[in-house]
Scaffold this active site. Structure first.
Site, PDB file in Angstrom:
ATOM      1  N   ASN A   9      -8.171  38.385 -50.237  1.00 31.44           N
ATOM      2  CA  ASN A   9      -9.022  37.734 -49.242  1.00 31.44           C
ATOM      3  C   ASN A   9     -10.402  38.390 -49.314  1.00 31.44           C
ATOM      4  O   ASN A   9     -10.578  39.513 -48.861  1.00 31.44           O
ATOM      5  CB  ASN A   9      -8.401  37.923 -47.845  1.00 31.44           C
ATOM      6  CG  ASN A   9      -9.309  37.439 -46.737  1.00 31.44           C
ATOM      7  OD1 ASN A   9     -10.274  36.722 -46.986  1.00 31.44           O
ATOM      8  ND2 ASN A   9      -8.993  37.831 -45.503  1.00 31.44           N
ATOM      9  N   LYS A  11     -13.038  37.600 -47.800  1.00 30.05           N
ATOM     10  CA  LYS A  11     -13.763  37.515 -46.522  1.00 30.05           C
ATOM     11  C   LYS A  11     -15.221  37.051 -46.752  1.00 30.05           C
ATOM     12  O   LYS A  11     -15.472  36.310 -47.694  1.00 30.05           O
ATOM     13  CB  LYS A  11     -13.701  38.852 -45.778  1.00 30.05           C
ATOM     14  CG  LYS A  11     -12.282  39.380 -45.634  1.00 30.05           C
ATOM     15  CD  LYS A  11     -12.161  40.480 -44.618  1.00 30.05           C
ATOM     16  CE  LYS A  11     -10.776  41.087 -44.694  1.00 30.05           C
ATOM     17  NZ  LYS A  11     -10.471  41.942 -43.551  1.00 30.05           N
ATOM     18  N   HIS A  93      -5.705  33.884 -39.975  1.00 27.11           N
ATOM     19  CA  HIS A  93      -6.052  35.298 -40.167  1.00 27.11           C
ATOM     20  C   HIS A  93      -6.489  35.872 -38.823  1.00 27.11           C
ATOM     21  O   HIS A  93      -7.122  35.188 -38.012  1.00 27.11           O
ATOM     22  CB  HIS A  93      -7.168  35.426 -41.198  1.00 27.11           C
ATOM     23  CG  HIS A  93      -7.425  36.835 -41.611  1.00 27.11           C
ATOM     24  ND1 HIS A  93      -8.170  37.703 -40.843  1.00 27.11           N
ATOM     25  CD2 HIS A  93      -7.004  37.544 -42.680  1.00 27.11           C
ATOM     26  CE1 HIS A  93      -8.199  38.886 -41.441  1.00 27.11           C
ATOM     27  NE2 HIS A  93      -7.503  38.815 -42.562  1.00 27.11           N
ATOM     28  N   GLU A  95      -8.841  37.705 -37.977  1.00 27.75           N
ATOM     29  CA  GLU A  95     -10.285  37.604 -37.690  1.00 27.75           C
ATOM     30  C   GLU A  95     -10.636  36.201 -37.197  1.00 27.75           C
ATOM     31  O   GLU A  95     -11.513  36.034 -36.347  1.00 27.75           O
ATOM     32  CB  GLU A  95     -11.097  37.997 -38.935  1.00 27.75           C
ATOM     33  CG  GLU A  95     -11.036  39.500 -39.172  1.00 27.75           C
ATOM     34  CD  GLU A  95     -11.112  39.935 -40.622  1.00 27.75           C
ATOM     35  OE1 GLU A  95     -11.561  39.157 -41.480  1.00 27.75           O
ATOM     36  OE2 GLU A  95     -10.699  41.079 -40.900  1.00 27.75           O
ATOM     37  N   GLU A 165       0.495  40.613 -40.919  1.00 31.38           N
ATOM     38  CA  GLU A 165      -0.663  41.502 -40.926  1.00 31.38           C
ATOM     39  C   GLU A 165      -0.836  42.106 -39.539  1.00 31.38           C
ATOM     40  O   GLU A 165      -1.450  41.473 -38.657  1.00 31.38           O
ATOM     41  CB  GLU A 165      -1.931  40.725 -41.300  1.00 31.38           C
ATOM     42  CG  GLU A 165      -1.877  40.105 -42.679  1.00 31.38           C
ATOM     43  CD  GLU A 165      -3.276  39.952 -43.264  1.00 31.38           C
ATOM     44  OE1 GLU A 165      -3.490  40.436 -44.380  1.00 31.38           O
ATOM     45  OE2 GLU A 165      -4.147  39.364 -42.597  1.00 31.38           O
ATOM     46  N   GLY A 171      -8.162  46.489 -42.319  1.00 29.58           N
ATOM     47  CA  GLY A 171      -9.484  47.077 -42.517  1.00 29.58           C
ATOM     48  C   GLY A 171      -9.671  48.431 -41.854  1.00 29.58           C
ATOM     49  O   GLY A 171     -10.791  48.919 -41.728  1.00 29.58           O
ATOM     50  N   SER A 210      -4.594  47.169 -45.013  1.00 32.13           N
ATOM     51  CA  SER A 210      -4.960  48.401 -45.716  1.00 32.13           C
ATOM     52  C   SER A 210      -4.049  48.727 -46.898  1.00 32.13           C
ATOM     53  O   SER A 210      -3.747  49.899 -47.167  1.00 32.13           O
ATOM     54  CB  SER A 210      -5.017  49.578 -44.732  1.00 32.13           C
ATOM     55  OG  SER A 210      -6.012  49.344 -43.749  1.00 32.13           O
TER      56      SER A 210
HETATM   57  C1  PEP Z   1      -6.996  41.151 -44.670  1.00 31.84           C
HETATM   58  O1  PEP Z   1      -8.159  40.928 -44.386  1.00 31.84           O
HETATM   59  O2  PEP Z   1      -6.188  40.225 -44.725  1.00 31.84           O
HETATM   60  C2  PEP Z   1      -6.612  42.524 -44.954  1.00 31.84           C
HETATM   61  C3  PEP Z   1      -5.351  42.804 -45.063  1.00 31.84           C
HETATM   62  O3  PEP Z   1      -7.646  43.441 -45.057  1.00 31.84           O
HETATM   63  P1  PEP Z   1      -7.498  44.972 -45.553  1.00 31.84           P
HETATM   64  O4  PEP Z   1      -6.645  44.950 -46.796  1.00 31.84           O
HETATM   65  O5  PEP Z   1      -8.891  45.402 -45.815  1.00 31.84           O
HETATM   66  O6  PEP Z   1      -6.844  45.708 -44.441  1.00 31.84           O
END
Ligand code: PEP
Length: 251
Positions: A9, A11, A93, A95, A165, A171, A210
């Site tokens: 992703n 973003k 997601h 976000e 997630e 993040g 992460s």
């Molecule tokens: C994501 O944005 O779906 C995600 C898992 O980000 P990160 O790997 O940076 O935690």
């Protein structure tokens, strides 16, 4: 046997040049036995699609509208994405949910539109830290999934992908432990199985939060973890490919 999957992703990152370079670098190293997907910013879709043509890397998008067309300023429909060769769309997601008001009902409608267009929804679920500390993780995830069953029926996730997630891990550099992740993944599979066992058995459930080259293997080594949805580590080809290799090691 479920084929592992790793989706990047990207973003709101990159330029036309950096997005195409990153796609080129990822595609230059095929990873056998893993479905590798990249999800650029929508305005980079066409150029990234050109780079990926004829390679094993699949193209995804970061969201899609619940509607095919009409007065929905700022949105992009699944059919439009499909025209550019997108096969996957991330829906729900955290976000999108926390910053842009994509609630359970709107995510369910978006998921339905993605699947109806013949694309694969990567449907995201996950709890906040507050939810987890209050012991509400499973209830939150159940409500996010139930909203989709309410709109799409018992086959809602047939052919789809779910990404677990935990919001507190996205993040932040804090990863769910393999045990924490496996517990929720197993719960998700059971929740889906209560609606349709065949769907649950073949359903790929990705972990996101992460994930990096250092922790991917022990996460992906769990029975119900079928790969990852990757944010930060997807922005550097070497890091992303290392995560893909970790998934391949489980294949
Ligand atoms: C994501 O944005 O779906 C995600 C898992 O980000 P990160 O790997 O940076 O935690």
């Amino acid at each position: 046997m479920r084929t592992p999957m790793v989706a990047g992703n990207w973003k709101l990152n990159g330029s036309r040049e950096s997005a195409t370079s990153l796609a080129r670098e990822v595609a230059a190293t095929p990873v056998a036995g893993v479905d590798v997907v990249v999800c650029p910013v929508s305005v980079h879709t066409a150029e990234v699609a050109e780079v990926l043509e004829g390679t094993d890397v699949k193209l995804g998008a970061q969201n899609a509208c619940a509607h095919e067309g009409g007065a929905y300023t700022g949105e992009v429909s699944s059919t439009m994405l499909a025209e550019f060769g997108c096969e996957y769309v991330i829906i729900g997601h955290s976000e999108r949910r926390s910053l842009f008001g994509d609630d359970n009902e709107s995510c369910a409608a978006r998921h339905q539109a993605v699947m109806a267009a013949g694309l694969t929804s990567i449907f995201c679920v996950g709890e906040t830290l507050e939810d987890r500390e209050a012991g509400n993780t499973m209830a939150v995830v159940d409500a996010q999934l139930q909203a989709v069953f309410d709109v799409c029926g018992t086959q809602a996730f047939d052919g789809a992908v779910i990404a677990y997630e935990p919001v507190w891990a996205i993040g932040t550099g804090v990863t769910a432990s393999p045990e924490q992740a496996q517990e929720v993944h197993a719960h998700i599979r059971e929740f889906v199985a209560a609606q349709d066992q065949q769907t649950a058995a073949k359903l790929r459930i990705l972990y996101g939060g992460s994930v990096n080259a250092g922790n991917a293997q022990e996460l992906f080594g769990n029975t119900d973890i079928d790969g990852g949805l990757i944010g930060g580590a997807a922005l550097k080809s070497a890091d992303f490919l290392a995560v893909c290799q970790a998934a391949a090691a489980q294949a």
